[in-house]
Enzyme design. Structure first.
Site, PDB file in Angstrom:
ATOM      1  N   LYS A 206      -3.802  -1.865  -6.756  1.00  0.00           N
ATOM      2  CA  LYS A 206      -4.311  -0.527  -7.060  1.00  0.00           C
ATOM      3  C   LYS A 206      -5.590  -0.542  -7.898  1.00  0.00           C
ATOM      4  CE  LYS A 206      -0.409   2.223  -5.931  1.00  0.00           C
ATOM      5  NZ  LYS A 206       0.741   3.020  -6.300  1.00  0.00           N
ATOM      6  N   ARG A 240       7.151  -2.226  -5.113  1.00  0.00           N
ATOM      7  CA  ARG A 240       6.538  -1.946  -3.802  1.00  0.00           C
ATOM      8  C   ARG A 240       5.248  -2.753  -3.730  1.00  0.00           C
ATOM      9  NH1 ARG A 240       2.720   1.148  -1.539  1.00  0.00           N
ATOM     10  NH2 ARG A 240       3.159   2.109   0.470  1.00  0.00           N
TER      11      ARG A 240
HETATM   12  N1  HH2 Z   1       1.769   3.884  -3.550  1.00  0.00           N
HETATM   13  C1  HH2 Z   1       1.156   4.061  -2.366  1.00  0.00           C
HETATM   14  C2  HH2 Z   1       1.856   4.613  -1.285  1.00  0.00           C
HETATM   15  N2  HH2 Z   1       3.149   4.951  -1.401  1.00  0.00           N
HETATM   16  N3  HH2 Z   1       5.116   5.062  -2.685  1.00  0.00           N
HETATM   17  C3  HH2 Z   1       5.766   4.870  -3.838  1.00  0.00           C
HETATM   18  N4  HH2 Z   1       7.065   5.189  -3.951  1.00  0.00           N
HETATM   19  N5  HH2 Z   1       5.127   4.354  -4.940  1.00  0.00           N
HETATM   20  C4  HH2 Z   1       3.808   4.010  -4.903  1.00  0.00           C
HETATM   21  O1  HH2 Z   1       3.272   3.559  -5.935  1.00  0.00           O
HETATM   22  C5  HH2 Z   1       3.095   4.200  -3.674  1.00  0.00           C
HETATM   23  C6  HH2 Z   1       3.795   4.746  -2.561  1.00  0.00           C
HETATM   24  C7  HH2 Z   1      -0.274   3.696  -2.207  1.00  0.00           C
HETATM   25  O2  HH2 Z   1      -0.412   2.385  -1.808  1.00  0.00           O
HETATM   26  P1  HH2 Z   1      -0.723   1.868  -0.313  1.00  0.00           P
HETATM   27  O3  HH2 Z   1       0.376   2.195   0.647  1.00  0.00           O
HETATM   28  O4  HH2 Z   1      -1.054   0.445  -0.439  1.00  0.00           O
HETATM   29  O5  HH2 Z   1      -2.048   2.596   0.083  1.00  0.00           O
HETATM   30  P2  HH2 Z   1      -2.300   3.739   1.166  1.00  0.00           P
HETATM   31  O6  HH2 Z   1      -1.624   4.965   0.665  1.00  0.00           O
HETATM   32  O7  HH2 Z   1      -3.809   3.817   1.203  1.00  0.00           O
HETATM   33  O8  HH2 Z   1      -1.718   3.298   2.502  1.00  0.00           O
END
Ligand code: HH2
Length: 263
Positions: A206, A240
């Site tokens: 992040k 996660r």
């Molecule tokens: N962070 C992201 C997406 N979903 N869900 C939970 N429960 N907690 C989190 O911290 C969280 C989440 C963002 O990360 P990522 O999936 O890598 O990015 P993107 O939303 O661009 O796909």
């Protein structure tokens, strides 16, 4: 919890549309690396992202859903969505957890859908929405306010018929928070754990590591693993992550040291 983003525009490692064979391959790889859960997402929620409607999410997920029609997944599956229609399709295909970054606030049918189908739900704290959440977020007491919000969303889930035992909570690192807010929340996890539900923490790659260390997304794996360990040390039950094997190795060492200390 490993992340499988079937998105063209995710923060890291999004794969776009995949066919059933490739989907199954990714799940098998993640299970072999030591993940217990795979969180599948068809909508990016990175800062600035636009919402993606149910039709598009389902089209992106079709490879994964078709794979499940042929063979059960080698690990538990979580669907990262805020939309009841997408959650319903995933739960009907064999997913067991719905990970809603809006904690049931954006689609009023989401929590009842989880309840009807006997699923579990992860409720995350977010200030605002992904389009606007990083524009000057402010809190008087970030840990207290996140705790209060999660307590209210837990109550809403229970009111909608989801048994408390099927609810996980997440402080939403990076969702409407500055670096200082994120660090305070990681340090304050024991206060959130007082709510009595398992805590999910997502720090993987992040933006906070860009601010703290000046690292680009591609260079944030060691920082992500370190922050994950710090979260587990303070009571996180689920991490996660994008980098499953590195995280599992780090946890293996940490757990072994902890166990040796207790002898
Ligand atoms: N962070 C992201 C997406 N979903 N869900 C939970 N429960 N907690 C989190 O911290 C969280 C989440 C963002 O990360 P990522 O999936 O890598 O990015 P993107 O939303 O661009 O796909």
């Amino acid at each position: 919890m490993g992340v499988l983003n079937v998105t063209p525009d995710s923060l890291w490692g999004g794969v776009g549309a995949i066919d059933p064979e490739a989907a199954l391959g990714r799940l098998e790889e993640m299970a072999a690396d030591g993940a217990a859960i795979c969180d599948v997402g068809a909508e990016s929620t990175r800062p600035g992202a636009e919402p993606v409607d149910a039709e598009v999410q389902l089209a992106r997920l079709s490879g994964v859903l078709r794979a499940l029609a042929v063979a059960p997944a080698p690990l538990a599956l979580s669907i990262d969505t805020s939309l009841a229609r997408v959650a319903a399709a995933a739960l009907d295909a064999g997913f067991t957890l719905v990970n809603d970054v809006t904690a049931g606030r954006s689609d009023p049918a989401l929590l009842p859908t989880v309840a009807e189908r006997g699923g579990a739900v992860c409720l995350m704290h977010m200030r605002g929405d992904p389009r606007t959440m990083q524009s000057d977020p402010r809190y008087d007491d970030v840990v207290g306010e996140v705790r209060e919000h999660l307590a209210a969303r837990l109550a809403a889930a229970v009111d909608a018929g989801v048994p408390e035992e099927r609810v996980l909570l997440d402080p939403g690192i990076g969702f409407g928070k500055t670096l200082e807010h994120n660090l305070a929340l990681l340090a304050g996890l024991p206060v959130l754990a007082e709510l009595g539900r398992p805590l999910v923490v997502g720090v993987s790659r992040k933006g906070m590591f860009g601010t703290l260390l000046g690292r680009e997304v591609a260079e944030r794996m060691p920082a992500s693993v370190a922050a994950g360990l710090a979260a587990v040390a303070r009571g996180a039950a689920v991490l996660r992550v994008h980098d499953v094997r590195a995280t599992v190795d780090a946890l293996g060492v940490w757990t072994a040291v902890e166990a040796a200390g207790g002898r």
